[in-house]
Design a protein around this motif. Structure first.
Motif, PDB file in Angstrom:
ATOM      1  N   UNK A  48       0.833  -1.210   0.000  1.00 31.83           N
ATOM      2  CA  UNK A  48       0.000   0.000   0.000  1.00 31.83           C
ATOM      3  C   UNK A  48       0.863   1.254   0.000  1.00 31.83           C
ATOM      4  N   UNK A  49       2.069   1.171   0.586  1.00 33.26           N
ATOM      5  CA  UNK A  49       2.978   2.318   0.590  1.00 33.26           C
ATOM      6  C   UNK A  49       3.441   2.673  -0.815  1.00 33.26           C
ATOM      7  N   UNK A  50       3.510   1.689  -1.714  1.00 38.05           N
ATOM      8  CA  UNK A  50       3.857   1.955  -3.105  1.00 38.05           C
ATOM      9  C   UNK A  50       2.618   2.251  -3.948  1.00 38.05           C
ATOM     10  N   UNK A  51       1.480   1.729  -3.526  1.00 40.34           N
ATOM     11  CA  UNK A  51       0.240   1.946  -4.280  1.00 40.34           C
ATOM     12  C   UNK A  51      -0.276   3.368  -4.128  1.00 40.34           C
ATOM     13  N   UNK A  52      -0.175   3.938  -2.914  1.00 36.62           N
ATOM     14  CA  UNK A  52      -0.691   5.284  -2.667  1.00 36.62           C
ATOM     15  C   UNK A  52      -0.007   6.345  -3.531  1.00 36.62           C
ATOM     16  N   UNK A  53       1.349   6.378  -3.598  1.00 34.49           N
ATOM     17  CA  UNK A  53       1.974   7.363  -4.502  1.00 34.49           C
ATOM     18  C   UNK A  53       1.597   7.157  -5.966  1.00 34.49           C
ATOM     19  N   UNK A  54       1.409   5.895  -6.363  1.00 33.42           N
ATOM     20  CA  UNK A  54       0.999   5.644  -7.749  1.00 33.42           C
ATOM     21  C   UNK A  54      -0.389   6.224  -8.021  1.00 33.42           C
ATOM     22  N   UNK A  55      -1.331   5.990  -7.090  1.00 37.65           N
ATOM     23  CA  UNK A  55      -2.709   6.440  -7.279  1.00 37.65           C
ATOM     24  C   UNK A  55      -2.855   7.948  -7.181  1.00 37.65           C
ATOM     25  N   UNK A  56      -2.106   8.565  -6.259  1.00 43.63           N
ATOM     26  CA  UNK A  56      -2.349   9.966  -5.935  1.00 43.63           C
ATOM     27  C   UNK A  56      -1.199  10.903  -6.295  1.00 43.63           C
ATOM     28  N   UNK A  57      -0.181  10.387  -6.977  1.00 44.69           N
ATOM     29  CA  UNK A  57       0.897  11.253  -7.446  1.00 44.69           C
ATOM     30  C   UNK A  57       1.193  10.997  -8.923  1.00 44.69           C
ATOM     31  N   UNK A  58       1.634   9.776  -9.225  1.00 49.00           N
ATOM     32  CA  UNK A  58       2.067   9.487 -10.587  1.00 49.00           C
ATOM     33  C   UNK A  58       0.907   9.409 -11.569  1.00 49.00           C
ATOM     34  N   UNK A  59      -0.164   8.720 -11.201  1.00 55.53           N
ATOM     35  CA  UNK A  59      -1.300   8.587 -12.112  1.00 55.53           C
ATOM     36  C   UNK A  59      -1.960   9.938 -12.411  1.00 55.53           C
ATOM     37  N   UNK A  60      -2.267  10.770 -11.387  1.00 59.51           N
ATOM     38  CA  UNK A  60      -2.809  12.104 -11.707  1.00 59.51           C
ATOM     39  C   UNK A  60      -1.871  12.928 -12.579  1.00 59.51           C
ATOM     40  N   UNK A  61      -0.555  12.841 -12.307  1.00 58.51           N
ATOM     41  CA  UNK A  61       0.396  13.616 -13.102  1.00 58.51           C
ATOM     42  C   UNK A  61       0.396  13.154 -14.559  1.00 58.51           C
ATOM     43  N   UNK A  62       0.360  11.836 -14.781  1.00 61.25           N
ATOM     44  CA  UNK A  62       0.327  11.303 -16.148  1.00 61.25           C
ATOM     45  C   UNK A  62      -0.948  11.740 -16.862  1.00 61.25           C
ATOM     46  N   UNK A  63      -2.080  11.693 -16.154  1.00 59.13           N
ATOM     47  CA  UNK A  63      -3.363  12.117 -16.760  1.00 59.13           C
ATOM     48  C   UNK A  63      -3.310  13.594 -17.142  1.00 59.13           C
ATOM     49  N   UNK A  64      -2.771  14.427 -16.246  1.00 57.52           N
ATOM     50  CA  UNK A  64      -2.699  15.865 -16.508  1.00 57.52           C
ATOM     51  C   UNK A  64      -1.765  16.163 -17.677  1.00 57.52           C
ATOM     52  N   UNK A  65      -0.583  15.537 -17.682  1.00 57.85           N
ATOM     53  CA  UNK A  65       0.362  15.768 -18.780  1.00 57.85           C
ATOM     54  C   UNK A  65      -0.211  15.290 -20.110  1.00 57.85           C
ATOM     55  N   UNK A  66      -0.879  14.139 -20.094  1.00 58.02           N
ATOM     56  CA  UNK A  66      -1.505  13.625 -21.325  1.00 58.02           C
ATOM     57  C   UNK A  66      -2.588  14.579 -21.815  1.00 58.02           C
ATOM     58  N   UNK A  67      -3.352  15.134 -20.879  1.00 55.84           N
ATOM     59  CA  UNK A  67      -4.411  16.083 -21.258  1.00 55.84           C
ATOM     60  C   UNK A  67      -3.826  17.326 -21.912  1.00 55.84           C
ATOM     61  N   UNK A  68      -2.708  17.822 -21.364  1.00 58.15           N
ATOM     62  CA  UNK A  68      -2.112  19.028 -21.937  1.00 58.15           C
ATOM     63  C   UNK A  68      -1.423  18.753 -23.269  1.00 58.15           C
TER      64      UNK A  68
END
Length: 339
Positions: free
Chosen positions: A222-242
Motif C-alpha cells: 500500500x505504501x507503493x500503491x498510494x503514490x501511484x494512485x495519488x501522485x504518478x497517475x494524476x500527473x500522467x493524466x494531466x500531462x496527457x491532457x495538456x
C-alpha cells in the motif's frame, strides 16, 4: 517513556484479522500495540522556531484565502458554474488539510508534545493523507474542465455539467477515503515491539510500518500503491491532457486565439507546478538528499500549495476578479444606503 500496552491482551493466533494476514505465525507470539508514537522529525534541527513562526503565518494566510474563495463562490451566483464546483472543493480540501496538519505540527514541535496517542496518530494520518490525495485528484478534475473547454468548445456545456462535476469529485473522494482507510486499517494489524519513534513531521505511514516487528508486506504494497494512485497517475493524466490540448491548439490558425486559450490554463498549470514539482524533486533525488532536508521539503509541499492556490486563482482568473469587484461595489452601495 510511557509503558507499552498490550493490545487488549490479543494473541495473534486468537485474532482472525491476524490469522488472515499471518497464517504461519505461531500461537504464542504477543501482539504489542503502543500507547503512543513519538514524532521526532524536527527534533535537533537548529533555529526551528523561526520555521514554526513561518508555518503559523502560512496557516493564517491559507485559512483566510481559502475561506474567502469558498465564501465568494457561495455568495456570487454568477460563478456557480461546474468549473467553480471543483475550485470550491479545492479550497475546502486545502482548508481542511491546513487545519488538520499545521496546528498539530505546531503543537507537537513548538510545545514539545511529541508523544501522540496511538488512535490520535491514526486519525492524524487519515486526514493528512486524504487531503493530500484529494489535492492531486482535484487538479485532475480542473484539468478535465480545461480539456473539454479547449478541445470541445461547442459541446462544453453538455460535457461539463454540475452533475458530471459533482459525480467526478464524489468518486475522487470515495477513492481517496477508501485507499487511506485501507492504509490506516493495515497499520492496526502491526505489532510494534522495538521502536515507536516516527522520523517525520506527522504520523507518516511510510515511516510507521517500517517500525513493525511482524509481517508488514501488505503495508509495503500500500505504501507503493498510494503514490501511484495519488501522485504518478494524476500527473500522467494531466500531462496527457495538456499534450492533447497542445495538439488541439496547434490546429487553430489564429495565434491570438491560441494565446487566449492558453491564458485560461495558466492558473491550473501554476497549481500543477506548485503541487507536483517539489514532490517530484524530493522523490527523484532519493537517498541523495539529507533526511532532515527531505522532511522540511515534504513539510513545505504540504503547506505551501494550500496557501498559494487561492492567491493564484484571484490573480489569474478573470471571473474571480470580476466577482470580487461586484462584491465590493455591492458592499459600497449598501454602506451608502445605510448612511
Amino acid at each position: 517513556m510511557a509503558p507499552i500496552e498490550l493490545g487488549q491482551n490479543n494473541r495473534l493466533g486468537n485474532n482472525p484479522t491476524m490469522d488472515l494476514f499471518n497464517p504461519a505465525l505461531v500461537e504464542n507470539i504477543t501482539f504489542i500495540r503502543p500507547a503512543y508514537f513519538i514524532i521526532s522529525g524536527f527534533i535537533g534541527l537548529p533555529d526551528m522556531k523561526f520555521y514554526y513562526v513561518f508555518l503559523f503565518f502560512v496557516f493564517i494566510i491559507s485559512v483566510l484565502g481559502n475561506t474567502s474563495v469558498m465564501a465568494l463562490i457561495y455568495l456570487d451566483h454568477n460563478i456557480r458554474t461546474p468549473k467553480y464546483v471543483a475550485v470550491f472543493n479545492l479550497a475546502f480540501v486545502d482548508l481542511l488539510g491546513s487545519c488538520a496538519l499545521v496546528p498539530k505540527v505546531l503543537d507537537i514541535f513548538l510545545f514539545n508534545h511529541h508523544y501522540v496517542p496511538y488512535n490520535d496518530c491514526l486519525t492524524f494520518l487519515f486526514f493528512c493523507y486524504t487531503c493530500l490525495s484529494m489535492q492531486a485528484l482535484n487538479l485532475v478534475a480542473l484539468c478535465y474542465d480545461r480539456l473539454m473547454a479547449i478541445m470541445f468548445p461547442l459541446h462544453y456545456l453538455v460535457k461539463v455539467t454540475h452533475k458530471i462535476m459533482f459525480s467526478l469529485i464524489a468518486s475522487f473522494w470515495c477513492i481517496a477515503v477508501l485507499a487511506v482507510l485501507t492504509a490506516d486499517g493495515l497499520l492496526t494489524r502491526l505489532s510494534f515491539c522495538t521502536s515507536v519513534v516516527v522520523n517525520s513531521y506527522f504520523c507518516d505511514h511510510g515511516q510507521m510500518y517500517k517500525l513493525a516487528c511482524n509481517d508488514n508486506f501488505p503495508n509495503f504494497v500500500i505504501a507503493y500503491l498510494l503514490p501511484f494512485l495519488f501522485l504518478w497517475l494524476p500527473l500522467v493524466i494531466i500531462l496527457s491532457s495538456y499534450i492533447c490540448i497542445g495538439y488541439a491548439l496547434a490546429q487553430v490558425a489564429a495565434a491570438q486565439e491560441r494565446v487566449k486559450a492558453l491564458k485560461t490554463c495558466t492558473a491550473h498549470l501554476s497549481l500543477v507546478a506548485i503541487y507536483f514539482f517539489p514532490v517530484l524533486i524530493t522523490f527523484t533525488m532519493g537517498s541523495g538528499i539529507h533526511p532532515n532536508a527531505r522532511i522540511i521539503n515534504l513539510s513545505l509541499t504540504s503547506v505551501i500549495p494550500p496557501m498559494l492556490n487561492p492567491i493564484i486563482y484571484v490573480l489569474h482568473t478573470q471571473e474571480i476578479r470580476l466577482s470580487i469587484k461586484r462584491m465590493l461595489k455591492s458592499s459600497n452601495k449598501s454602506k451608502i444606503m445605510v448612511k
